[in-house]
Design a protein around this motif. Sequence first.
Motif, PDB file in Angstrom:
ATOM      1  N   UNK A   1      31.405 -99.528  65.527  1.00  0.00           N
ATOM      2  CA  UNK A   1      30.296 -98.694  65.992  1.00  0.00           C
ATOM      3  C   UNK A   1      28.947 -99.176  65.479  1.00  0.00           C
ATOM      4  N   UNK A   2      28.958 -99.922  64.399  1.00  0.00           N
ATOM      5  CA  UNK A   2      27.715-100.447  63.855  1.00  0.00           C
ATOM      6  C   UNK A   2      27.400-101.836  64.391  1.00  0.00           C
ATOM      7  N   UNK A   3      28.297-102.400  65.176  1.00  0.00           N
ATOM      8  CA  UNK A   3      28.108-103.735  65.724  1.00  0.00           C
ATOM      9  C   UNK A   3      28.267-103.660  67.245  1.00  0.00           C
ATOM     10  N   UNK A   4      27.193-103.367  67.983  1.00  0.00           N
ATOM     11  CA  UNK A   4      27.318-103.190  69.429  1.00  0.00           C
ATOM     12  C   UNK A   4      27.680-104.491  70.129  1.00  0.00           C
ATOM     13  N   UNK A   5      28.332-104.354  71.256  1.00  0.00           N
ATOM     14  CA  UNK A   5      28.701-105.534  72.042  1.00  0.00           C
ATOM     15  C   UNK A   5      27.470-106.189  72.654  1.00  0.00           C
ATOM     16  N   UNK A   6      26.489-105.369  72.994  1.00  0.00           N
ATOM     17  CA  UNK A   6      25.280-105.885  73.628  1.00  0.00           C
ATOM     18  C   UNK A   6      24.061-105.361  72.883  1.00  0.00           C
ATOM     19  N   UNK A   7      23.180-106.255  72.608  1.00  0.00           N
ATOM     20  CA  UNK A   7      21.940-105.878  71.926  1.00  0.00           C
ATOM     21  C   UNK A   7      20.824-105.771  72.962  1.00  0.00           C
ATOM     22  N   UNK A   8      19.708-105.165  72.611  1.00  0.00           N
ATOM     23  CA  UNK A   8      18.611-105.058  73.586  1.00  0.00           C
ATOM     24  C   UNK A   8      18.176-106.412  74.147  1.00  0.00           C
ATOM     25  N   UNK A   9      18.299-107.463  73.360  1.00  0.00           N
ATOM     26  CA  UNK A   9      17.915-108.794  73.852  1.00  0.00           C
ATOM     27  C   UNK A   9      18.862-109.261  74.954  1.00  0.00           C
ATOM     28  N   UNK A  10      20.137-108.892  74.862  1.00  0.00           N
ATOM     29  CA  UNK A  10      21.105-109.350  75.866  1.00  0.00           C
ATOM     30  C   UNK A  10      21.022-108.548  77.158  1.00  0.00           C
ATOM     31  N   UNK A  11      20.337-107.422  77.151  1.00  0.00           N
ATOM     32  CA  UNK A  11      20.215-106.611  78.359  1.00  0.00           C
ATOM     33  C   UNK A  11      19.389-107.350  79.416  1.00  0.00           C
ATOM     34  N   UNK A  12      18.510-108.224  78.986  1.00  0.00           N
ATOM     35  CA  UNK A  12      17.725-108.992  79.942  1.00  0.00           C
ATOM     36  C   UNK A  12      18.608-109.905  80.778  1.00  0.00           C
ATOM     37  N   UNK A  13      19.724-110.345  80.229  1.00  0.00           N
ATOM     38  CA  UNK A  13      20.655-111.197  80.968  1.00  0.00           C
ATOM     39  C   UNK A  13      21.875-110.361  81.343  1.00  0.00           C
ATOM     40  N   UNK A  14      22.024-109.954  82.610  1.00  0.00           N
ATOM     41  CA  UNK A  14      23.132-109.074  83.003  1.00  0.00           C
ATOM     42  C   UNK A  14      24.482-109.785  83.113  1.00  0.00           C
ATOM     43  N   UNK A  15      24.530-111.098  83.012  1.00  0.00           N
ATOM     44  CA  UNK A  15      25.786-111.827  83.183  1.00  0.00           C
ATOM     45  C   UNK A  15      26.856-111.414  82.172  1.00  0.00           C
ATOM     46  N   UNK A  16      26.566-111.333  80.872  1.00  0.00           N
ATOM     47  CA  UNK A  16      27.625-110.932  79.933  1.00  0.00           C
ATOM     48  C   UNK A  16      28.149-109.518  80.197  1.00  0.00           C
ATOM     49  N   UNK A  17      27.266-108.624  80.618  1.00  0.00           N
ATOM     50  CA  UNK A  17      27.694-107.253  80.915  1.00  0.00           C
ATOM     51  C   UNK A  17      28.600-107.253  82.140  1.00  0.00           C
ATOM     52  N   UNK A  18      28.214-107.994  83.173  1.00  0.00           N
ATOM     53  CA  UNK A  18      29.041-108.091  84.383  1.00  0.00           C
ATOM     54  C   UNK A  18      30.419-108.659  84.052  1.00  0.00           C
ATOM     55  N   UNK A  19      30.443-109.732  83.266  1.00  0.00           N
ATOM     56  CA  UNK A  19      31.718-110.363  82.910  1.00  0.00           C
ATOM     57  C   UNK A  19      32.608-109.414  82.116  1.00  0.00           C
ATOM     58  N   UNK A  20      32.020-108.668  81.195  1.00  0.00           N
ATOM     59  CA  UNK A  20      32.829-107.764  80.379  1.00  0.00           C
ATOM     60  C   UNK A  20      33.356-106.590  81.198  1.00  0.00           C
ATOM     61  N   UNK A  21      32.623-106.177  82.231  1.00  0.00           N
ATOM     62  CA  UNK A  21      33.058-105.040  83.043  1.00  0.00           C
ATOM     63  C   UNK A  21      34.053-105.423  84.138  1.00  0.00           C
ATOM     64  N   UNK A  22      33.851-106.589  84.760  1.00  0.00           N
ATOM     65  CA  UNK A  22      34.620-106.896  85.966  1.00  0.00           C
ATOM     66  C   UNK A  22      35.550-108.089  85.847  1.00  0.00           C
ATOM     67  N   UNK A  23      35.345-108.962  84.899  1.00  0.00           N
ATOM     68  CA  UNK A  23      36.168-110.174  84.797  1.00  0.00           C
ATOM     69  C   UNK A  23      37.131-110.163  83.607  1.00  0.00           C
ATOM     70  N   UNK A  24      36.930-109.267  82.671  1.00  0.00           N
ATOM     71  CA  UNK A  24      37.768-109.205  81.476  1.00  0.00           C
ATOM     72  C   UNK A  24      39.062-108.453  81.786  1.00  0.00           C
ATOM     73  N   UNK A  25      40.153-108.900  81.215  1.00  0.00           N
ATOM     74  CA  UNK A  25      41.437-108.215  81.412  1.00  0.00           C
ATOM     75  C   UNK A  25      41.396-106.845  80.746  1.00  0.00           C
ATOM     76  N   UNK A  26      41.983-105.835  81.387  1.00  0.00           N
ATOM     77  CA  UNK A  26      41.966-104.500  80.771  1.00  0.00           C
ATOM     78  C   UNK A  26      42.816-104.470  79.502  1.00  0.00           C
ATOM     79  N   UNK A  27      42.509-103.565  78.581  1.00  0.00           N
ATOM     80  CA  UNK A  27      43.307-103.475  77.356  1.00  0.00           C
ATOM     81  C   UNK A  27      44.709-102.957  77.664  1.00  0.00           C
ATOM     82  N   UNK A  28      45.631-103.253  76.760  1.00  0.00           N
ATOM     83  CA  UNK A  28      47.008-102.785  76.938  1.00  0.00           C
ATOM     84  C   UNK A  28      47.049-101.259  76.849  1.00  0.00           C
TER      85      UNK A  28
END
Length: 74
Positions: free
Chosen positions: A10-37
């Motif tokens: 909870x103290x280490x977010x997956x995305x920081x405000x700097x990464x919000x400018x680049x939507x590619x990592x967010x898209x990949x984590x939402x739509x291309x990553x395998x779902x958890x078991x």
Amino acid sequence: MNDPDGKNRWDSPCFTPESILDPTPIFLSLFKKAPPKPNQATENPPLSSTNFLYDLDSMTETVTDELIKAKKSG
């Protein structure tokens, strides 16, 4: 309050405000990553039998009939 701890999720977010400018990592984590078991929190419990009341009534009637027979025979 405690200082943020990088080892705590909870103290280490997956995305920081700097990464919000680049939507590619967010898209990949939402739509291309395998779902958890699935785990206990996400699995549906098995459904109970749909004939439960019918089966219960049938067994109760059988027991009742046997008790009446036993009472009649003495």
